[in-house]
Write a protein that holds these residues in place. Structure first.
Motif, short mmCIF file in Angstrom:
data_model
loop_
_atom_site.label_atom_id
_atom_site.label_comp_id
_atom_site.label_asym_id
_atom_site.label_seq_id
_atom_site.Cartn_x
_atom_site.Cartn_y
_atom_site.Cartn_z
N HIS A 171 0.81 -1.21 0.00
CA HIS A 171 0.00 0.00 0.00
C HIS A 171 0.85 1.26 0.00
CE1 HIS A 171 -3.69 -2.32 0.42
NE2 HIS A 171 -3.05 -3.05 1.32
N ILE A 172 2.15 1.11 0.02
CA ILE A 172 3.10 2.20 -0.21
C ILE A 172 4.17 1.65 -1.17
CG2 ILE A 172 2.80 3.59 1.86
CD1 ILE A 172 4.92 1.91 3.25
N ASP A 173 4.89 2.55 -1.83
CA ASP A 173 5.84 2.07 -2.83
C ASP A 173 7.12 1.54 -2.17
OD1 ASP A 173 7.43 4.29 -2.21
OD2 ASP A 173 6.91 5.39 -4.02
N GLY A 174 8.00 0.98 -2.99
CA GLY A 174 9.20 0.34 -2.48
C GLY A 174 10.09 1.26 -1.67
N GLY A 175 10.18 2.52 -2.09
CA GLY A 175 11.00 3.47 -1.35
C GLY A 175 10.47 3.70 0.05
N ALA A 176 9.16 3.85 0.17
CA ALA A 176 8.56 4.07 1.49
C ALA A 176 8.68 2.82 2.35
CB ALA A 176 7.09 4.48 1.33
N VAL A 177 8.55 1.64 1.73
CA VAL A 177 8.76 0.39 2.47
C VAL A 177 10.17 0.35 3.03
CG1 VAL A 177 8.97 -2.12 2.24
CG2 VAL A 177 7.03 -0.94 1.21
N ALA A 178 11.15 0.66 2.19
CA ALA A 178 12.54 0.66 2.64
C ALA A 178 12.75 1.66 3.77
CB ALA A 178 13.46 0.98 1.47
N ALA A 179 12.12 2.83 3.67
CA ALA A 179 12.27 3.86 4.70
C ALA A 179 11.69 3.40 6.03
CB ALA A 179 11.58 5.14 4.24
N LEU A 180 10.53 2.74 5.99
CA LEU A 180 9.90 2.27 7.22
C LEU A 180 10.73 1.16 7.87
CD1 LEU A 180 7.63 2.35 9.23
CD2 LEU A 180 6.28 0.88 7.71
N THR A 181 11.17 0.21 7.06
CA THR A 181 12.00 -0.87 7.60
C THR A 181 13.28 -0.31 8.21
OG1 THR A 181 11.12 -2.43 5.97
CG2 THR A 181 13.19 -3.02 7.03
N HIS A 182 13.86 0.70 7.55
CA HIS A 182 15.07 1.35 8.06
C HIS A 182 14.79 2.03 9.40
CE1 HIS A 182 18.85 3.54 8.00
NE2 HIS A 182 18.19 4.68 8.13
N TYR A 183 13.66 2.70 9.52
CA TYR A 183 13.32 3.36 10.78
C TYR A 183 13.20 2.34 11.90
CZ TYR A 183 11.06 6.35 14.21
OH TYR A 183 10.77 7.05 15.37
N TYR A 184 12.50 1.25 11.63
CA TYR A 184 12.39 0.21 12.65
C TYR A 184 13.77 -0.32 13.05
CZ TYR A 184 7.30 -0.23 11.74
OH TYR A 184 5.94 -0.02 11.61
N ALA A 185 14.62 -0.56 12.06
CA ALA A 185 15.94 -1.11 12.33
C ALA A 185 16.79 -0.16 13.17
CB ALA A 185 16.66 -1.44 11.01
N GLU A 186 16.64 1.14 12.92
CA GLU A 186 17.45 2.13 13.60
C GLU A 186 16.94 2.47 15.00
OE1 GLU A 186 20.40 3.79 12.53
OE2 GLU A 186 20.35 2.05 11.18
N THR A 187 15.67 2.26 15.26
CA THR A 187 15.09 2.77 16.52
C THR A 187 14.54 1.69 17.44
OG1 THR A 187 12.86 3.11 15.59
CG2 THR A 187 14.47 4.91 15.33
N ILE A 188 14.48 0.44 16.99
CA ILE A 188 13.96 -0.64 17.84
C ILE A 188 15.04 -1.70 18.00
CG2 ILE A 188 12.20 -2.44 18.11
CD1 ILE A 188 10.38 -0.82 16.26
N GLN A 189 15.35 -2.03 19.23
CA GLN A 189 16.23 -3.16 19.52
C GLN A 189 15.33 -4.34 19.87
OE1 GLN A 189 19.53 -2.92 19.05
NE2 GLN A 189 19.20 -0.78 18.46
N PRO A 190 15.11 -5.27 18.95
CA PRO A 190 14.02 -6.23 19.09
C PRO A 190 14.26 -7.38 20.06
CG PRO A 190 15.24 -6.67 17.09
CD PRO A 190 15.82 -5.41 17.66
N LYS A 191 15.50 -7.58 20.51
CA LYS A 191 15.80 -8.77 21.30
C LYS A 191 14.91 -8.87 22.52
CE LYS A 191 19.55 -11.43 23.39
NZ LYS A 191 21.01 -11.47 23.69
N GLY A 192 14.14 -9.96 22.60
CA GLY A 192 13.29 -10.23 23.75
C GLY A 192 12.01 -9.44 23.82
N LEU A 193 11.73 -8.61 22.80
CA LEU A 193 10.53 -7.77 22.84
C LEU A 193 9.29 -8.50 22.35
CD1 LEU A 193 11.76 -4.30 21.48
CD2 LEU A 193 11.81 -5.19 23.82
N ASP A 194 8.15 -8.08 22.89
CA ASP A 194 6.85 -8.50 22.38
C ASP A 194 6.30 -7.35 21.56
OD1 ASP A 194 6.48 -11.13 23.67
OD2 ASP A 194 6.56 -9.97 25.52
N VAL A 195 5.99 -7.62 20.28
CA VAL A 195 5.61 -6.59 19.32
C VAL A 195 4.21 -6.89 18.79
CG1 VAL A 195 6.23 -5.48 17.14
CG2 VAL A 195 8.03 -6.28 18.69
N LEU A 196 3.40 -5.86 18.65
CA LEU A 196 2.05 -5.98 18.10
C LEU A 196 1.91 -5.04 16.92
CD1 LEU A 196 -0.98 -6.87 18.18
CD2 LEU A 196 -1.35 -5.00 19.81
N ASP A 197 1.41 -5.56 15.80
CA ASP A 197 1.13 -4.76 14.61
C ASP A 197 -0.38 -4.73 14.41
OD1 ASP A 197 1.81 -3.21 12.39
OD2 ASP A 197 1.90 -4.95 11.04
#
Length: 286
Positions: A103-129
């Motif tokens: 529902h967004i183009d490839g550039g926006a997908v890449a930007a969102l994934t990058h934001y998650y990677a840069e700002t969330i340390q996922p180890k041991g976390l419980d995540v809800l989408d």
């Protein structure tokens, strides 16, 4: 493990997690298991393998630009009329057929994934989408690091196709705003390009606050694409930055003193082929 057990109990056997039966080598077809146990293949629209190639993915803090002059009235200023939509037909009919598309183009997908990677340390976390579908845009590393990745959304087949989920439950938050999870369950809740469809956003934000652990983050991403007839009226009349301010309004009035002041970021990709803008608004449960 405790969360997984609680989610499974809440979901019941009909919505127990099931991964896609098969995905075609080129990603253009996904086979899913239907409620009667049979299988069916559905067309899918994968991103090209080089969709992020050559893109610059900045993260620019625009909090002051969006919220610097925010002046909140004592009472919530929006009315039921603001939450009306051009198409008030049952949402379950609109979302009945799975849409295995982006529902967004490839550039926006890449930007969102990058934001998650840069700002969330996922180890041991419980995540809800919430308001999710067949993709959640988390970095691939989340699957091995997070304790759980749970999804809710309108279409159970789309959720079944999401290979990042450890479990899911179909939920129409415009019919029933309650999230089917225990309080203080999640470290992070995300919502991707969907807040504009919520007809009772304050109650949904209250529910997100309830299921977040203290210090947990609610991260909403937004572009300018939408199903025009299903977006609420107030959203349609606003520009990009005003829409971010509206999300801040939801945070402010949902739980008094319950969230930190919201922060806003422009994460729009730059480079050849980048088209869709992308913005983030997030706040923390106090």
């Amino acid at each position: 493990a405790m969360l997984a057990a609680a989610v499974a109990t809440t979901m019941g056997p009909k919505n127990a997690f099931a991964a896609p039966v098969a995905t075609s080598p080129d990603g253009t077809a996904v086979t899913l298991r239907l409620g009667d146990g049979s299988t069916q293949s559905f067309p899918a629209q994968p991103l090209p393998s080089d969709y992020a190639k050559g893109l610059k993915l900045p993260i620019t803090d625009i909090t002051d630009k969006v919220f610097g002059f925010a002046d909140y009235a004592p009472e919530y200023p929006l009315t039921p009329k603001d939450m009306k939509r051009l198409d008030e037909s049952d949402d379950s009919s609109f979302y009945d057929a799975p849409r295995l598309v982006y529902h967004i183009d490839g550039g926006a997908v890449a930007a969102l994934t990058h934001y998650y990677a840069e700002t969330i340390q996922p180890k041991g976390l419980d995540v809800l989408d919430i308001c999710s579908s067949w993709v959640s845009h988390y970095p691939p590393s989340f699957g091995a690091s997070a304790a759980s990745i749970v999804g809710t959304g309108m279409n159970s087949l789309e959720l079944q196709a999401n290979q990042q989920f450890t479990s899911f439950v179909a939920a129409d938050l415009n019919k029933k705003t309650e999230l089917p999870f225990p309080s203080n369950s999640f470290d992070v809740v995300t919502c991707v390009v969907s807040v504009d469809y919520l007809t009772n956003p304050l109650k949904v934000f209250q529910e997100v606050h309830r299921v977040l652990k203290p210090g947990g983050r609610f991260i909403l991403s937004q572009s300018n694409r939408l199903f025009f007839t299903k977006a609420v009226a107030i959203w349609l009349g606003l520009g990009d930055l005003d829409r971010l301010e509206l999300i801040g309004t939801y945070f402010h009035y949902s739980v008094k003193g319950g969230f930190s002041d919201p922060r806003a970021f422009d994460v729009s990709p730059k480079g050849k082929g980048a088209s869709d803008p992308l913005f983030i608004v997030e706040a923390t449960k106090l």
